[in-house]
Design a protein around this motif. Structure first.
Motif, PDB file in Angstrom:
ATOM      1  N   TYR A  24       0.821  -1.215   0.000  1.00 23.05           N
ATOM      2  CA  TYR A  24       0.000   0.000   0.000  1.00 23.05           C
ATOM      3  C   TYR A  24       0.856   1.268   0.000  1.00 23.05           C
ATOM      4  O   TYR A  24       0.629   2.195  -0.786  1.00 23.05           O
ATOM      5  N   VAL A  25       1.870   1.300   0.880  1.00 25.54           N
ATOM      6  CA  VAL A  25       2.721   2.492   0.987  1.00 25.54           C
ATOM      7  C   VAL A  25       3.486   2.714  -0.311  1.00 25.54           C
ATOM      8  O   VAL A  25       3.592   3.849  -0.801  1.00 25.54           O
ATOM      9  N   HIS A  26       3.993   1.624  -0.857  1.00 25.93           N
ATOM     10  CA  HIS A  26       4.774   1.762  -2.090  1.00 25.93           C
ATOM     11  C   HIS A  26       3.893   2.220  -3.250  1.00 25.93           C
ATOM     12  O   HIS A  26       4.311   3.026  -4.079  1.00 25.93           O
ATOM     13  N   GLU A  27       2.676   1.734  -3.315  1.00 28.32           N
ATOM     14  CA  GLU A  27       1.763   2.165  -4.370  1.00 28.32           C
ATOM     15  C   GLU A  27       1.435   3.647  -4.232  1.00 28.32           C
ATOM     16  O   GLU A  27       1.334   4.362  -5.239  1.00 28.32           O
ATOM     17  N   LEU A  28       1.285   4.104  -3.002  1.00 32.09           N
ATOM     18  CA  LEU A  28       1.050   5.535  -2.783  1.00 32.09           C
ATOM     19  C   LEU A  28       2.253   6.358  -3.228  1.00 32.09           C
ATOM     20  O   LEU A  28       2.106   7.402  -3.872  1.00 32.09           O
ATOM     21  N   LEU A  29       3.452   5.890  -2.868  1.00 29.66           N
ATOM     22  CA  LEU A  29       4.668   6.597  -3.272  1.00 29.66           C
ATOM     23  C   LEU A  29       4.807   6.620  -4.786  1.00 29.66           C
ATOM     24  O   LEU A  29       5.161   7.644  -5.371  1.00 29.66           O
ATOM     25  N   LEU A  30       4.532   5.476  -5.406  1.00 26.58           N
ATOM     26  CA  LEU A  30       4.631   5.395  -6.859  1.00 26.58           C
ATOM     27  C   LEU A  30       3.688   6.387  -7.519  1.00 26.58           C
ATOM     28  O   LEU A  30       4.060   7.086  -8.466  1.00 26.58           O
ATOM     29  N   PHE A  31       2.473   6.456  -7.016  1.00 24.51           N
ATOM     30  CA  PHE A  31       1.467   7.322  -7.627  1.00 24.51           C
ATOM     31  C   PHE A  31       1.741   8.801  -7.340  1.00 24.51           C
ATOM     32  O   PHE A  31       1.758   9.631  -8.254  1.00 24.51           O
TER      33      PHE A  31
END
Length: 319
Positions: free
Chosen positions: A198-205
């Motif tokens: 979840y955190v990585h997807e937020l960072l990616l986006f």
């Protein structure tokens, strides 16, 4: 894979991945491989020619061609980093890549890709100064500022790539190890994770979104001022001639930002992996191949320098 106890559960950690390259078209593997060899060789020859010409021709020692040379340099290594593993692993049945090798490829792809996105913004600002402040162009776009800009965009690209590489290195992989892609990229790797992403997807986006939108906004603002300046030119021929210096840059920006934006800024991107490799092919291999053609075909100075260089080499070889 390595079997170990983790959080009181028996978990088999993945330390090797297998790239499926073009999973939807296994019957076309050889044809696609040959096509990518042609694309890669065209990319290297085209960008190397631009790099050499912008460094050697005395008429091209301006900020515009300095940035064009940097773009050619980035595209050579961007395409190489993207296609390297596919080329060396093609003859083998299993296209394996180590965990460390996968993170390394991911780092360089994002490093060079982010740097190119920022460079296109810098090139947009250069066109703004050249058209809106022509009398102060050499004063504003002095060599010190150009070098500072280039160093800054390399630093931004490095930090962005390092962020994703570190996040992936702290992601646990314990299930399937087949990456539905031809490169190790964030989206297809997160799909294989057995820990929270979840955190990585937020960072990616958001982080990628901030960088892309910031660069695109800079380009947009530059061209708003350019359009206002061009409109004030009374001669139609003068307007067309002035704006023609921007068409190459606008074409490259459109190709690169549209494909990269679709890839990394679409919501819930991990649900749309089936054709992500098609989009990735476009901005990692096709765009670097097209950039030299776009700038050469629409730029008389580059064409003349290229012709003079080739003619000079031929005359020397005949002697």
């Amino acid at each position: 894979m390595i079997h170990m106890e983790l959080w009181d559960y028996n978990v088999t950690l993945v330390y090797e991945f297998f790239l499926l390259n073009f999973p939807d078209h296994p019957e076309f593997q050889i044809f696609l491989f040959a096509a990518f060899v042609v694309i890669y060789m065209t990319t290297i020859l085209g960008n190397l020619s631009i790099l050499i010409i912008t460094r050697l021709d005395p008429h091209l020692q301006t900020p515009m061609y300095f940035f064009l040379g940097i773009l050619a340099f980035i595209d050579i290594f961007y395409s190489s980093a993207s296609l390297y593993n596919m080329f060396i692993s093609f003859p083998s049945v299993k296209k394996g890549i180590s965990y460390q090798g996968c993170i390394t490829q991911l780092f360089f792809v994002h490093f060079l890709g982010t740097t190119e996105a920022c460079l296109l913004a810098v090139m947009g600002y250069d066109r703004y100064v050249a058209i809106c402040n022509p009398l102060r162009y050499t004063e504003i776009m002095n060599r010190r500022l150009c070098v500072q800009m280039v160093v800054t965009i390399w630093f931004i690209g490095f930090l962005h790539a390092l962020l994703h590489a570190m996040m992936i290195s702290h992601t646990i992989f314990c299930g399937p190890n087949q990456i539905n892609h031809f490169i190790c990229d964030v989206n297809p790797m997160l799909k294989l994770s057995c820990s929270s992403t979840y955190v990585h997807e937020l960072l990616l986006f958001y982080v990628t979104g901030i960088i892309v939108l910031s660069c695109f906004t800079c380009i947009l603002i530059s061209y708003v001022f350019i359009i206002f300046t061009v409109v004030k030119i009374h001669s139609t021929k003068g307007r067309l001639k002035t704006f023609s210096t921007c068409t190459s840059h606008l074409t490259v920006v459109t190709l690169y930002y549209s494909s990269a934006g679709i890839m990394y800024m679409k919501p819930n991107s991990h649900y749309y992996l089936a054709y992500d490799w098609v989009i990735a092919v476009f901005y990692t291999t096709v765009t670097p191949m097209l950039n030299p053609m776009i700038y050469t075909l629409r730029n008389k100075q580059v064409k003349m320098a290229l012709i003079q260089t080739i003619c000079g080499k031929l005359s020397i070889s005949k002697e």
